[in-house]
Design a protein around this motif. Structure first.
Motif, mmCIF file in Angstrom:
data_model
loop_
_atom_site.group_PDB
_atom_site.id
_atom_site.type_symbol
_atom_site.label_atom_id
_atom_site.label_comp_id
_atom_site.label_asym_id
_atom_site.label_seq_id
_atom_site.Cartn_x
_atom_site.Cartn_y
_atom_site.Cartn_z
ATOM 1 N N GLN A 83 0.855 -1.185 -0.008
ATOM 2 C CA GLN A 83 0.127 -0.061 -0.099
ATOM 3 C C GLN A 83 0.880 1.319 -0.199
ATOM 4 O O GLN A 83 0.522 2.244 -0.556
ATOM 5 N N GLU A 84 2.150 1.288 0.655
ATOM 6 C CA GLU A 84 2.881 2.365 0.625
ATOM 7 C C GLU A 84 3.397 2.717 -0.853
ATOM 8 O O GLU A 84 3.296 3.677 -1.197
ATOM 9 N N VAL A 85 3.696 1.604 -1.503
ATOM 10 C CA VAL A 85 4.280 1.892 -2.895
ATOM 11 C C VAL A 85 3.122 2.321 -3.693
ATOM 12 O O VAL A 85 3.373 3.405 -4.442
ATOM 13 N N ILE A 86 2.052 1.788 -3.691
ATOM 14 C CA ILE A 86 0.943 2.242 -4.295
ATOM 15 C C ILE A 86 0.619 3.749 -4.219
ATOM 16 O O ILE A 86 0.469 4.749 -4.906
ATOM 17 N N TYR A 87 0.607 4.185 -2.659
ATOM 18 C CA TYR A 87 0.261 5.543 -2.321
ATOM 19 C C TYR A 87 1.118 6.423 -2.901
ATOM 20 O O TYR A 87 0.972 7.667 -3.242
ATOM 21 N N SER A 88 2.476 5.915 -3.049
ATOM 22 C CA SER A 88 3.683 6.954 -3.490
ATOM 23 C C SER A 88 3.275 7.525 -4.892
ATOM 24 O O SER A 88 3.867 8.397 -5.426
ATOM 25 N N GLY A 89 2.367 6.612 -5.429
ATOM 26 C CA GLY A 89 2.109 7.144 -6.936
ATOM 27 C C GLY A 89 0.651 8.128 -6.991
ATOM 28 O O GLY A 89 0.383 8.680 -7.826
ATOM 29 N N PHE A 90 0.423 8.387 -5.710
ATOM 30 C CA PHE A 90 -0.590 9.471 -5.857
ATOM 31 C C PHE A 90 -0.214 10.870 -6.162
ATOM 32 O O PHE A 90 0.971 11.029 -5.968
ATOM 33 N N GLU A 91 -1.318 11.617 -6.641
ATOM 34 C CA GLU A 91 -0.527 12.925 -7.045
ATOM 35 C C GLU A 91 -0.099 13.721 -5.915
ATOM 36 O O GLU A 91 0.904 14.287 -5.905
ATOM 37 N N LYS A 92 -0.794 13.760 -4.641
ATOM 38 C CA LYS A 92 -0.233 14.593 -3.555
ATOM 39 C C LYS A 92 -0.313 13.512 -2.288
ATOM 40 O O LYS A 92 -1.300 13.754 -1.388
ATOM 41 N N PRO A 93 0.372 12.741 -2.245
ATOM 42 C CA PRO A 93 0.194 12.062 -1.166
ATOM 43 C C PRO A 93 0.705 12.612 0.238
ATOM 44 O O PRO A 93 1.619 13.459 0.339
ATOM 45 N N LYS A 94 -0.250 12.085 1.334
ATOM 46 C CA LYS A 94 0.340 12.867 2.527
ATOM 47 C C LYS A 94 1.177 11.966 3.177
ATOM 48 O O LYS A 94 1.465 11.152 2.943
ATOM 49 N N LEU A 95 1.268 11.977 4.783
ATOM 50 C CA LEU A 95 1.999 10.939 5.559
ATOM 51 C C LEU A 95 1.370 9.864 5.410
ATOM 52 O O LEU A 95 1.864 8.613 5.163
ATOM 53 N N PHE A 96 0.014 9.637 5.620
ATOM 54 C CA PHE A 96 -0.719 8.500 5.550
ATOM 55 C C PHE A 96 -2.045 8.638 4.675
ATOM 56 O O PHE A 96 -2.512 9.735 4.502
ATOM 57 N N PRO A 97 -2.249 7.599 4.089
ATOM 58 C CA PRO A 97 -3.548 7.483 3.101
ATOM 59 C C PRO A 97 -4.978 7.735 4.142
ATOM 60 O O PRO A 97 -4.923 7.229 5.189
ATOM 61 N N SER A 98 -5.851 8.382 3.388
ATOM 62 C CA SER A 98 -7.056 8.476 4.283
ATOM 63 C C SER A 98 -7.988 7.341 3.965
ATOM 64 O O SER A 98 -7.522 6.148 3.136
ATOM 65 N N LYS A 99 -8.941 6.878 4.863
ATOM 66 C CA LYS A 99 -9.951 5.850 4.492
ATOM 67 C C LYS A 99 -10.174 5.766 3.054
ATOM 68 O O LYS A 99 -10.230 4.646 2.559
ATOM 69 N N ALA A 100 -10.590 6.791 2.436
ATOM 70 C CA ALA A 100 -11.157 6.613 1.232
ATOM 71 C C ALA A 100 -10.082 6.251 0.166
ATOM 72 O O ALA A 100 -10.288 5.485 -0.639
ATOM 73 N N GLU A 101 -9.056 6.766 0.476
ATOM 74 C CA GLU A 101 -7.611 6.404 -0.233
ATOM 75 C C GLU A 101 -7.395 4.908 -0.305
ATOM 76 O O GLU A 101 -7.101 4.258 -1.040
ATOM 77 N N CYS A 102 -7.371 4.622 0.949
ATOM 78 C CA CYS A 102 -7.231 3.073 1.206
ATOM 79 C C CYS A 102 -8.135 2.236 0.624
ATOM 80 O O CYS A 102 -7.874 1.323 -0.040
ATOM 81 N N ASP A 103 -9.445 2.595 0.539
ATOM 82 C CA ASP A 103 -10.546 2.016 0.057
ATOM 83 C C ASP A 103 -10.101 1.759 -1.753
ATOM 84 O O ASP A 103 -10.427 0.768 -2.139
ATOM 85 N N LEU A 104 -9.839 2.924 -2.250
ATOM 86 C CA LEU A 104 -9.516 2.982 -3.525
ATOM 87 C C LEU A 104 -8.218 1.933 -3.948
ATOM 88 O O LEU A 104 -8.351 1.102 -4.781
ATOM 89 N N ILE A 105 -7.209 2.013 -3.019
ATOM 90 C CA ILE A 105 -6.211 1.069 -3.185
ATOM 91 C C ILE A 105 -6.622 -0.350 -3.005
ATOM 92 O O ILE A 105 -6.371 -1.043 -4.024
ATOM 93 N N LYS A 106 -7.459 -0.605 -2.238
ATOM 94 C CA LYS A 106 -8.089 -1.934 -2.049
ATOM 95 C C LYS A 106 -8.985 -2.400 -3.291
ATOM 96 O O LYS A 106 -8.655 -3.507 -3.716
ATOM 97 N N SER A 107 -9.370 -1.478 -3.852
ATOM 98 C CA SER A 107 -10.537 -1.767 -4.798
ATOM 99 C C SER A 107 -9.450 -2.039 -6.231
ATOM 100 O O SER A 107 -9.648 -3.019 -7.056
ATOM 101 N N TRP A 108 -8.333 -1.396 -6.233
ATOM 102 C CA TRP A 108 -7.336 -1.767 -7.277
ATOM 103 C C TRP A 108 -6.663 -3.032 -6.869
ATOM 104 O O TRP A 108 -6.488 -3.955 -8.071
ATOM 105 N N LEU A 109 -6.282 -3.319 -6.103
ATOM 106 C CA LEU A 109 -5.742 -4.583 -5.668
ATOM 107 C C LEU A 109 -6.867 -5.677 -6.015
ATOM 108 O O LEU A 109 -6.147 -6.886 -6.758
ATOM 109 N N LYS A 110 -7.915 -5.638 -5.589
ATOM 110 C CA LYS A 110 -8.974 -6.582 -6.155
ATOM 111 C C LYS A 110 -8.846 -6.913 -7.509
ATOM 112 O O LYS A 110 -9.009 -7.955 -8.041
ATOM 113 N N LYS A 111 -8.879 -5.781 -8.371
ATOM 114 C CA LYS A 111 -9.035 -5.617 -9.915
ATOM 115 C C LYS A 111 -7.870 -6.625 -10.298
ATOM 116 O O LYS A 111 -8.063 -7.171 -11.297
ATOM 117 N N MET A 112 -6.572 -6.525 -9.825
ATOM 118 C CA MET A 112 -5.524 -7.036 -10.076
ATOM 119 C C MET A 112 -5.335 -8.442 -9.600
ATOM 120 O O MET A 112 -4.323 -9.013 -9.438
#
Ligand code: ADP
Length: 222
Positions: A83-112
């Motif tokens: 999740q840290e590697v994926i989050y580093s590809g966001f346009e403006k990553p903060k220190l930690f991803p928000s709940k919504a951002e985590c959900d987005l990452i999870k939905s992509w992991l599912k797709k893949m």
């Protein structure tokens, strides 16, 4: 959206690319093919700004580029979780991803098809799993131009097919311009794509149907 005008690249006396001219329109699915060592990766590096051409001009009409490099340095230890590697590809990553951002990452992991890897360390993944993680990283911020240098080299054939279906869906939905370097066009081809054959210079550019004729004429020995 992208235009190359008389672009040349050389390393010392060695000319890798000479007088390259082409343009790519918004929403194009653009495949780059050619033998090993023909300059494909070099061309991509000039596109993403990792390499400066010795000559010519490159115009790029967007800043929203997503890039999957060919060499992922898979042997280097990466002390990060998936999740840290994926989050580093966001346009403006903060220190930690928000709940919504985590959900987005999870939905992509599912797709893949790697949803179970969310908190795993990158170091213990197989080459194919790492490649999927880096693909998500390139795709998740919905770039206007997506540049993929042999994106499926480590994927198994059944997933490769799914991956290209997904890629075509993304392209249709977002009008993404996709630039795709490949050795194997079989799974990747759909109507309305453009193929460019590079071997130090551009030997062919056009539709898949015309490319087949070009191949039949035996360009390799021309
Ligand atoms: P391809 O992606 O089509 O396999 P590359 O663009 O990686 O080809 O390489 C084209 C040629 O340029 C190869 O002969 C390669 O050895 C050479 N080359 C690539 N990068 C460098 C570099 N940094 N220094 C010297 N030669 C290089």
């Amino acid at each position: 959206m992208i235009e190359y005008k008389n672009v040349s690249v050389s390393f010392g006396k060695f000319n890798v690319l000479s007088n390259v001219n082409f343009h790519i329109k918004k929403g194009d699915f653009f495949h780059i093919v050619g033998p090993n060592g023909s300059g494909k990766t070099t061309l991509i590096k000039t596109l993403v700004g990792l390499l400066k051409p010795n000559d010519g001009q490159i115009d790029i009409n967007t800043k929203k580029l997503g890039y999957l490099p060919q060499k992922l340095n898979l042997r280097n230890l990466i002390p990060m979780t998936v999740q840290e590697v994926i989050y580093s590809g966001f346009e403006k990553p903060k220190l930690f991803p928000s709940k919504a951002e985590c959900d987005l990452i999870k939905s992509w992991l599912k797709k893949m098809e790697i949803e179970e890897l969310f908190d795993h360390s990158m170091n213990y993944l197989s080459g194919g799993q790492q490649q999927r993680v880096y693909l998500i990283r390139a795709l998740i911020s919905e770039p206007e131009v997506l540049i993929l240098d042999e994106p499926t080299s480590a994927l198994d054939p059944s997933f490769r097919e799914k991956f290209y279906i997904l890629l075509h869906e993304i392209q249709q939905k977002n009008k993404t311009t996709i630039i795709h370097v490949t050795h194997d066009l079989t799974d990747a081809i759909k109507d309305n794509c453009t193929i460019m054959f590079v071997d130090q210079s551009i030997k062919f550019i056009g539709s898949y149907a015309d490319f087949n004729q070009f191949e039949h004429r035996g360009h390799h020995h021309a």
